[in-house]
Motif scaffolding. Sequence first.
Motif, PDB file in Angstrom:
ATOM      1  N   LEU A  35       0.825  -1.201   0.000  1.00  0.00           N
ATOM      2  CA  LEU A  35       0.000   0.000   0.000  1.00  0.00           C
ATOM      3  C   LEU A  35       0.862   1.256   0.000  1.00  0.00           C
ATOM      4  O   LEU A  35       1.985   1.265   0.519  1.00  0.00           O
ATOM      5  N   ALA A  36       0.296   2.337  -0.531  1.00  0.00           N
ATOM      6  CA  ALA A  36       0.980   3.626  -0.528  1.00  0.00           C
ATOM      7  C   ALA A  36       0.698   4.409   0.748  1.00  0.00           C
ATOM      8  O   ALA A  36       1.244   5.499   0.943  1.00  0.00           O
ATOM      9  N   GLU A  37      -0.125   3.866   1.610  1.00  0.00           N
ATOM     10  CA  GLU A  37      -0.441   4.479   2.899  1.00  0.00           C
ATOM     11  C   GLU A  37      -0.817   3.357   3.865  1.00  0.00           C
ATOM     12  O   GLU A  37      -1.333   2.319   3.455  1.00  0.00           O
ATOM     13  N   PRO A  38      -0.541   3.530   5.151  1.00  0.00           N
ATOM     14  CA  PRO A  38      -0.861   2.464   6.098  1.00  0.00           C
ATOM     15  C   PRO A  38      -2.363   2.202   6.154  1.00  0.00           C
ATOM     16  O   PRO A  38      -3.169   3.139   6.152  1.00  0.00           O
ATOM     17  N   ILE A  39      -2.745   0.938   6.221  1.00  0.00           N
ATOM     18  CA  ILE A  39      -4.151   0.593   6.314  1.00  0.00           C
ATOM     19  C   ILE A  39      -4.773   1.182   7.578  1.00  0.00           C
ATOM     20  O   ILE A  39      -5.961   1.519   7.609  1.00  0.00           O
ATOM     21  N   GLU A  40      -3.951   1.360   8.617  1.00  0.00           N
ATOM     22  CA  GLU A  40      -4.455   1.925   9.871  1.00  0.00           C
ATOM     23  C   GLU A  40      -5.023   3.324   9.668  1.00  0.00           C
ATOM     24  O   GLU A  40      -5.920   3.757  10.416  1.00  0.00           O
ATOM     25  N   ASP A  41      -4.515   4.054   8.663  1.00  0.00           N
ATOM     26  CA  ASP A  41      -4.977   5.431   8.432  1.00  0.00           C
ATOM     27  C   ASP A  41      -6.379   5.499   7.859  1.00  0.00           C
ATOM     28  O   ASP A  41      -7.007   6.574   7.879  1.00  0.00           O
ATOM     29  N   VAL A  42      -6.883   4.392   7.318  1.00  0.00           N
ATOM     30  CA  VAL A  42      -8.222   4.416   6.730  1.00  0.00           C
ATOM     31  C   VAL A  42      -9.187   3.489   7.468  1.00  0.00           C
ATOM     32  O   VAL A  42     -10.293   3.220   6.984  1.00  0.00           O
ATOM     33  N   LEU A  43      -8.786   2.994   8.635  1.00  0.00           N
ATOM     34  CA  LEU A  43      -9.696   2.168   9.435  1.00  0.00           C
ATOM     35  C   LEU A  43     -10.777   3.034  10.062  1.00  0.00           C
ATOM     36  O   LEU A  43     -10.503   4.094  10.628  1.00  0.00           O
ATOM     37  N   MET A  44     -12.001   2.591   9.961  1.00  0.00           N
ATOM     38  CA  MET A  44     -13.092   3.250  10.656  1.00  0.00           C
ATOM     39  C   MET A  44     -13.018   2.890  12.132  1.00  0.00           C
ATOM     40  O   MET A  44     -12.419   1.866  12.512  1.00  0.00           O
TER      41      MET A  44
END
Length: 555
Positions: A457-466
């Motif tokens: 990913l180009a960004e951590p998945i944690e940044d888009v977790l609801m």
Amino acid sequence: MTTPQTFDAIIVGGGHNGLVAAAYLGKAGKKVLLLERLDAVGGAAVSAQAFEGVEAWLSRYSYLVSLLPARIIEDLGLDITLVRRRYSSYTPDPADPTRGLLVDNDDARATEASFVRLGAPADEFELFELFYEHCRRLTKVLWPTMTEPLPTRSEAKRMVTDAGGASEWTAMIETPIGDVIRHLHTDLVRGVLLTDALIGTFARADDTDLQQNICFLYHLIGGGTGDWDVPVGGMGAVSAELARAARDAGAELTTNAEVTAIDPAGTVRYSVDGAEVEASATWILANVAPATLDKLVNAGSTVSYGREQLAAGEPSAGVFEAQPFGTVAETNRNHTREGAQVKVNLLLTRLPRLLDESVSPEAAFVGTFHINETFTQLDDAYLAAAEGDIPNPLPCEIYCHSLADPTILAPELREAGAQTLTVFGLHVPSRLVTAENNDEMRSKLQAAVLASLNSVLAEPIEDVLMTDAAGRPCVETKTTFDIERDVGMPKGNIFHGGLDWPFLEDDAPARIPAERWGVATAHPRIVLCGSGARRGGAVSGLGGHNAAMAVLESE
């Protein structure tokens, strides 16, 4: 204890297969009682609001449909909508995740161009396409047999050979898949092929017992084509329709009913609201794993049957006082195989950006997103797990249900762009997880899954977790121990044990209907109707259908 009620058939376990059996037997005029220990039917084929205060209904355990025959849908009048996915899979290159392989079901030229971008040899795409074309020569022949009495190995081979598939039989049924796919040049492409042989199965590509080949066949046999579809409304919509069909057929469905013992003579003991209840039936259909059935029989057996009576197919003949002469699991070593996966459900505010900018997140996630699943990585992961370690990186498969079916999200979530992710982490055998270390392992495995995902990913998945109503990240992780505890699958095996070939060996007994339909147990009045039946596994209804056919044929 109340006075025992009498039924034609008692079904132990209210998973989707049990519901299929109940519907068929009810339609045939049989008096049927189905017992489910949880507060709702469906077993592992359910949808759940997994995160507090968030109206998203996730297919919590099972998630896609391939093996549910049109015959069952038509016979039972099921109102089920299945959505075909345009993209089969996307696989980033672990050596360079700015590129990857996107397989487009609707555009062969686009798929070929993806092979070129990957740097694969000129003939790799042609070999890839040819491989699946050859597979279909076999699966199209065998698929119609799945709802018929079992052919023998020789009969099945003859059918495939007569259809021009002699070499395909040798490759898929008699040769380790690792040998078959080595003609492809690229480690990544070989991995894409191999993953279908390993979901839920702790095996290597070259294992001589061919358990990986059996798993591969079941992943490709559905409909004769191997297409995996998204159930609209989630997996719970499938089970809800099956429950409706069973009730409409007159079956009695009882939830919060925990079966405590089964007597092979035809009696079932269970508890409801603290009260002990007993019921009897001509037939008992076990929609539980064979290992679970053994425990229930050992708890309730007062009589057993001689092997001569079993062979003769006479449920009422020749009883004698004795301990059970053998367990169901002992009759098939596959029944004791361990599960080998971790399941992670996530809810996102939006899809994350990919390192590969040539592929949109929508295309990558709607199909099967393979991460760290080259042939070499899969083998390395197996070896690490066999030594007692969590593989690093952890091979993972991901897909986004809400892209194909947004109905599982509340309107406000859909409007905000929220999406679900379903992850299966491979090569996590149940031997790694115990009651004592489950919490720790759940945390470690969740971290391993997220790390594997973040690697592409180009960004951590944690940044888009609801986050849920309490401010917690919307991540739910299920270990093999959790799966065993929550839905009763021994060792967390999503197939109730190892899978079996969809045919009988030539020397296998086929004297009674239960044997011919692949649902026989060591007890004449008990048949398997779940995933532990031959041709069981996945959300197919085959175990339930075939058990019902065996019962009806016996009368």
